[in-house]
Design a protein around this motif. Structure first.
Motif, PDB file in Angstrom:
ATOM      1  N   LEU A  99       0.832  -1.204   0.000  1.00 60.59           N
ATOM      2  CA  LEU A  99       0.000   0.000   0.000  1.00 60.59           C
ATOM      3  C   LEU A  99       0.865   1.252   0.000  1.00 60.59           C
ATOM      4  O   LEU A  99       0.571   2.236  -0.695  1.00 60.59           O
ATOM      5  CB  LEU A  99      -0.929  -0.006   1.217  1.00 60.59           C
ATOM      6  CG  LEU A  99      -1.807   1.231   1.418  1.00 60.59           C
ATOM      7  CD1 LEU A  99      -2.675   1.488   0.192  1.00 60.59           C
ATOM      8  CD2 LEU A  99      -2.685   1.076   2.662  1.00 60.59           C
ATOM      9  N   TYR A 131       2.199   1.736  -3.426  1.00 65.26           N
ATOM     10  CA  TYR A 131       1.121   2.198  -4.303  1.00 65.26           C
ATOM     11  C   TYR A 131       0.814   3.670  -4.046  1.00 65.26           C
ATOM     12  O   TYR A 131       0.684   4.456  -4.984  1.00 65.26           O
ATOM     13  CB  TYR A 131      -0.129   1.350  -4.055  1.00 65.26           C
ATOM     14  CG  TYR A 131      -1.307   1.710  -4.938  1.00 65.26           C
ATOM     15  CD1 TYR A 131      -1.330   1.333  -6.274  1.00 65.26           C
ATOM     16  CD2 TYR A 131      -2.403   2.408  -4.434  1.00 65.26           C
ATOM     17  CE1 TYR A 131      -2.412   1.653  -7.094  1.00 65.26           C
ATOM     18  CE2 TYR A 131      -3.486   2.723  -5.244  1.00 65.26           C
ATOM     19  CZ  TYR A 131      -3.484   2.346  -6.569  1.00 65.26           C
ATOM     20  OH  TYR A 131      -4.549   2.669  -7.375  1.00 65.26           O
ATOM     21  N   ARG A 132       0.739   4.030  -2.789  1.00 68.75           N
ATOM     22  CA  ARG A 132       0.356   5.388  -2.401  1.00 68.75           C
ATOM     23  C   ARG A 132       1.429   6.413  -2.769  1.00 68.75           C
ATOM     24  O   ARG A 132       1.119   7.509  -3.228  1.00 68.75           O
ATOM     25  CB  ARG A 132       0.117   5.418  -0.889  1.00 68.75           C
ATOM     26  CG  ARG A 132      -0.274   6.775  -0.327  1.00 68.75           C
ATOM     27  CD  ARG A 132      -0.038   6.831   1.174  1.00 68.75           C
ATOM     28  NE  ARG A 132      -0.782   5.828   1.890  1.00 68.75           N
ATOM     29  CZ  ARG A 132      -0.268   5.032   2.830  1.00 68.75           C
ATOM     30  NH1 ARG A 132       1.008   5.108   3.141  1.00 68.75           N
ATOM     31  NH2 ARG A 132      -1.022   4.151   3.453  1.00 68.75           N
ATOM     32  N   PHE A 181      -6.651  -0.591  -1.521  1.00 65.40           N
ATOM     33  CA  PHE A 181      -5.729   0.461  -1.932  1.00 65.40           C
ATOM     34  C   PHE A 181      -6.479   1.758  -2.230  1.00 65.40           C
ATOM     35  O   PHE A 181      -6.051   2.834  -1.855  1.00 65.40           O
ATOM     36  CB  PHE A 181      -4.950   0.039  -3.188  1.00 65.40           C
ATOM     37  CG  PHE A 181      -3.842  -0.948  -2.933  1.00 65.40           C
ATOM     38  CD1 PHE A 181      -3.749  -1.628  -1.730  1.00 65.40           C
ATOM     39  CD2 PHE A 181      -2.889  -1.201  -3.903  1.00 65.40           C
ATOM     40  CE1 PHE A 181      -2.739  -2.547  -1.495  1.00 65.40           C
ATOM     41  CE2 PHE A 181      -1.867  -2.113  -3.690  1.00 65.40           C
ATOM     42  CZ  PHE A 181      -1.791  -2.784  -2.478  1.00 65.40           C
ATOM     43  N   CYS A 200      -4.940   7.973  -0.942  1.00 65.72           N
ATOM     44  CA  CYS A 200      -5.252   7.594  -2.321  1.00 65.72           C
ATOM     45  C   CYS A 200      -6.567   8.212  -2.786  1.00 65.72           C
ATOM     46  O   CYS A 200      -6.696   8.617  -3.944  1.00 65.72           O
ATOM     47  CB  CYS A 200      -5.299   6.067  -2.458  1.00 65.72           C
ATOM     48  SG  CYS A 200      -3.698   5.261  -2.206  1.00 65.72           S
TER      49      CYS A 200
END
Length: 440
Positions: free
Chosen positions: A234, A237-238, A273, A279
């Motif tokens: 995460l 991804y963030r 996510f 996000c």
């Protein structure tokens, strides 16, 4: 016209299959001329079949059919190179030799094939090879030829993205995939300006035929993130993945690309996510910067539905926990309210920017009913939405829809009558002032 195109395609297939027979024969024979017993150099003469990929075809679909034929031949070469490294030759020598080839597109296909064979051996600097291969593809700016070259690189390197040994770091893999994604998206957009002037519908069809090639980059990104435990995935991804993807989505200024990429982002990356507050802010901020005609309704509604779904899932998981259920529910409710308030803020801003449109009205209704359907009979969410979300009042008062306001009012009154929401009468009176219209 179609008949001529078919003849060109059949001629190309014929050339590829003839040369394939000769290549297989040479690679299976022992050379009596070369000291190492290999006919590899001799076989390279027959890779003139790669010149067929320099031809222009009427559609990306036809080019893809040809690409599949070539892919099979290059697989034979890849297996031969991998099996005979150090036995009959050294791959470094072959890699350098290929670079003397005159034709750009055939040379790049051969270099990728040899480079991927080298990636099978940890004695080679894998990150440097990957970096070299992706940089040399910048020399091909023809939309179809460039896209398929980059797709070929992705297909061949898939085992690297799935590798858990961490010979190549996950951060490097992410950088590699995003760089390739950005260039492929640029080529994809350029496709609509390529070749003869055609009707808009024909150009759209051509772009649709190859959209999965763009999405394949993002699919590989999910494979990389899956190698990490959830909290670190995460974080990647963030901080390292989503911001760069969204930056490209915004900057490309192409409606087709923006709508497709947002759609596939929500499809392939985990729901959890998207429901991270950072996000959510990234998504909503990006929605506001898209080309005005880009339809964001589907993306916003999908985001809201995923937020609500994730909140329910978290609640179910925590109900099984031995900790204080009330404390856990409060945390879940706070998370849900923060997420929804960010959405309300976005819609209010969007409405000010573009006034009340059919898209905005549709969005407002979907948001409201997504929330309403998620509310349980014993939930305090309706009251909390109005009291604790700073942006919800503006959302309701300026929605442009008496129907939505009436539904919310009806819901609040029912909860108060049933004494489910525990709303003090003085607060209820204050809330009702927000709904004073002639229609009530």
């Amino acid at each position: 016209m179609q008949k001529n195109s078919d003849l060109v395609k059949q001629d190309s297939f014929s050339v590829i299959r003839q040369q394939k027979v000769l290549i297989v024969r040479l690679l299976n024979e022992i050379s009596v001329i070369n000291n190492n017993g290999s006919n590899l150099i001799e076989s390279f003469k027959h890779f003139i079949l790669l010149l067929e990929l320099k031809k222009d075809f009427d559609s990306p679909k036809e080019y893809y059919e040809l690409y599949i034929e070539v892919y099979d031949v290059l697989t034979i070469l890849l297996n031969y190179l991998t099996a005979n490294h150090l036995k009959l030759f050294h791959l470094t020598d072959i890699y350098e030799l290929i670079q003397y080839s005159n034709n750009l597109v055939p040379r790049l296909y051969l270099l990728i094939t040899c480079g991927v064979a080298m990636l099978n051996f940890e004695t080679f600097p894998q990150s440097e090879i990957l970096k070299d291969m992706i940089e040399m593809l910048n020399g091909v700016q023809h939309p179809i030829k460039g896209m398929f070259l980059r797709y070929y690189l992705l297909q061949r390197c898939k085992f690297i993205f799935n590798d858990e040994k961490r010979v190549v770091t996950n951060e490097f893999k992410i950088d590699f995939l995003i760089a390739n994604f950005i260039e492929m998206n640029k080529l994809w957009i350029r496709l609509q300006y390529q070749g003869q002037l055609r009707e808009k519908s024909s150009k759209l069809k051509e772009r649709k035929e190859v959209e999965l090639l763009i999405g394949y980059n993002l699919v590989q990104l999910t494979e990389v993130l899956d190698l990490e435990e959830h909290s670190l995935a995460l974080k990647l991804y963030r901080e390292n993945t989503l911001p760069r993807i969204l930056k490209q989505v915004i900057s490309c200024r192409d409606i087709i690309s923006q709508e497709y990429l947002l759609d596939i982002l929500f499809q392939i990356f985990p729901e959890s996510f998207h429901c991270d507050l950072t996000c959510i802010d990234l998504y909503l901020g990006s929605f506001l910067k898209l080309t005005p005609k880009t339809n964001i309704s589907k993306s916003v509604v999908t985001l809201i539905e995923q937020i609500l779904s994730q909140a329910d899932q978290n609640k179910e998981e925590n109900n099984k926990n031995t900790l204080d259920g009330g404390i856990l529910f409060d945390k879940i409710l706070k998370l849900r309210l923060d997420c929804l308030d960010a959405v309300f803020s976005f819609i209010n801003f969007k409405k000010k920017d573009y006034a009340i449109t059919d898209e905005i009205n549709f969005l407002l209704k979907r948001v409201f009913f997504s929330i309403k359907d998620d509310i349980e009979l014993d939930s305090t969410l309706p009251y909390s939405l109005l009291v604790e979300c700073p942006n919800v009042n503006e959302f309701l008062l300026n929605s442009g829809s008496d129907f939505i306001r009436y539904e919310m009012l009806d819901m609040i009154i029912k909860y108060r009558i049933q004494d489910k929401s525990q709303i003090p009468l003085k607060d209820l009176s204050r809330l009702l002032k927000h709904f004073e219209t002639n229609s009530y």
